[in-house]
Enzyme design. Structure first.
Site, mmCIF file in Angstrom:
data_model
loop_
_atom_site.group_PDB
_atom_site.id
_atom_site.type_symbol
_atom_site.label_atom_id
_atom_site.label_comp_id
_atom_site.label_asym_id
_atom_site.label_seq_id
_atom_site.Cartn_x
_atom_site.Cartn_y
_atom_site.Cartn_z
ATOM 1 N N CYS A 140 41.669 59.938 49.660
ATOM 2 C CA CYS A 140 40.563 59.154 49.105
ATOM 3 C C CYS A 140 39.740 60.015 48.157
ATOM 4 C CB CYS A 140 39.689 58.668 50.266
ATOM 5 S SG CYS A 140 38.294 57.685 49.730
ATOM 6 N N HIS A 188 43.152 49.883 51.965
ATOM 7 C CA HIS A 188 42.303 51.073 51.810
ATOM 8 C C HIS A 188 41.024 50.699 51.034
ATOM 9 C CE1 HIS A 188 41.827 55.566 50.920
ATOM 10 N NE2 HIS A 188 40.915 54.985 50.171
ATOM 11 N N GLU A 189 41.212 49.987 49.909
ATOM 12 C CA GLU A 189 40.050 49.622 49.072
ATOM 13 C C GLU A 189 39.179 48.575 49.769
ATOM 14 O OE1 GLU A 189 39.549 51.666 46.829
ATOM 15 O OE2 GLU A 189 41.575 52.468 46.741
ATOM 16 N N HIS A 192 36.780 50.088 52.119
ATOM 17 C CA HIS A 192 35.586 50.660 51.469
ATOM 18 C C HIS A 192 34.455 49.641 51.426
ATOM 19 C CE1 HIS A 192 36.426 54.685 50.051
ATOM 20 N NE2 HIS A 192 37.597 54.326 49.562
HETATM 21 ZN ZN ZN Z 1 39.151 55.658 49.185
#
Ligand code: ZN
Length: 206
Positions: A140, A188-189, A192
């Site tokens: 990341c 993953h995004e 966030h």
């Molecule tokens: Zn990330």
């Protein structure tokens, strides 16, 4: 007495109209707009989990963008995110990573031949596999000098608004690095936007 009541009513009506107009045209705060419009042709600073103030933003849940079709701040924000992702050599980037707690991210379509970078606005995971796979060497831009395994769904079905302001429903697969893992990038995004990072989902590969 009547005059002052009428005046008061006008004031209230004006205030209501003002709030309606401002909330319709943008949902970005003035500090978020500062980031979006600061040096429009340059990348933004990527927030780091090792910095206390940055970490507060990275760990906060983001909010949906209002009135997507008419919102004029989305295009310059996408440009800013794109320039930042390119500069950092990433394959995805989410708005909180540049200090904007709004539900929008960029992700690379590894499932397409041209590997285009696309935009997901107000995304939702509407369905997913029951199976969790262990994805190797996740990394990341906001977690410096570290790589680690993360537990991910092997497929997800998602809904979002794309860069052309069109609603999209799509199923993305997530496998290992040697296959199409667009679904992993998306997860993953998406994490966030919930204030989560891959380091929260460690797993041991079999
Ligand atoms: Zn990330």
């Amino acid at each position: 007495m009547i005059k002052s009541t009428t005046k008061k009513m006008y004031k209230i009506a004006y205030l209501v109209l003002f709030i309606m107009l401002t909330s319709c045209t943008s949902s970005f705060s003035s500090s978020e707009k500062e980031i979006i419009y600061h040096s429009p042709d340059s990348p933004a600073r990527v927030l780091q989990i090792t910095n206390k103030n940055d970490s507060l933003i990275l760990r906060a849940p983001s909010k949906n963008i209002k009135n997507v079709k008419k919102n004029k701040d989305i295009e310059p924000l996408v440009k800013k995110l794109y320039l930042t992702m390119l500069e950092e050599g990433g394959i995805g980037i989410a708005a909180p990573q540049i200090g904007i707690n709004k539900n929008i991210f960029l992700f690379t379509r590894l499932d397409k031949e041209e590997n285009s970078v696309e935009v997901a606005i107000n995304p939702k995971i509407i369905s997913h596999s029951s199976e969790i796979i262990c994805f190797h060497n996740d990394g990341c831009l906001s977690v410096p000098d570290k790589y680690g395994n993360s537990g991910r769904f092997s497929w997800i079905e998602v809904e979002y608004t794309d860069q052309n302001k069109q609603k999209v429903t799509h199923k993305f697969l997530g496998g290992s690095r040697s296959e199409d893992y667009t679904g992993i990038i998306f997860q993953h995004e998406y994490d966030h936007l919930q204030g989560k990072l891959y380091i929260d989902k460690p797993c041991v590969s079999k």
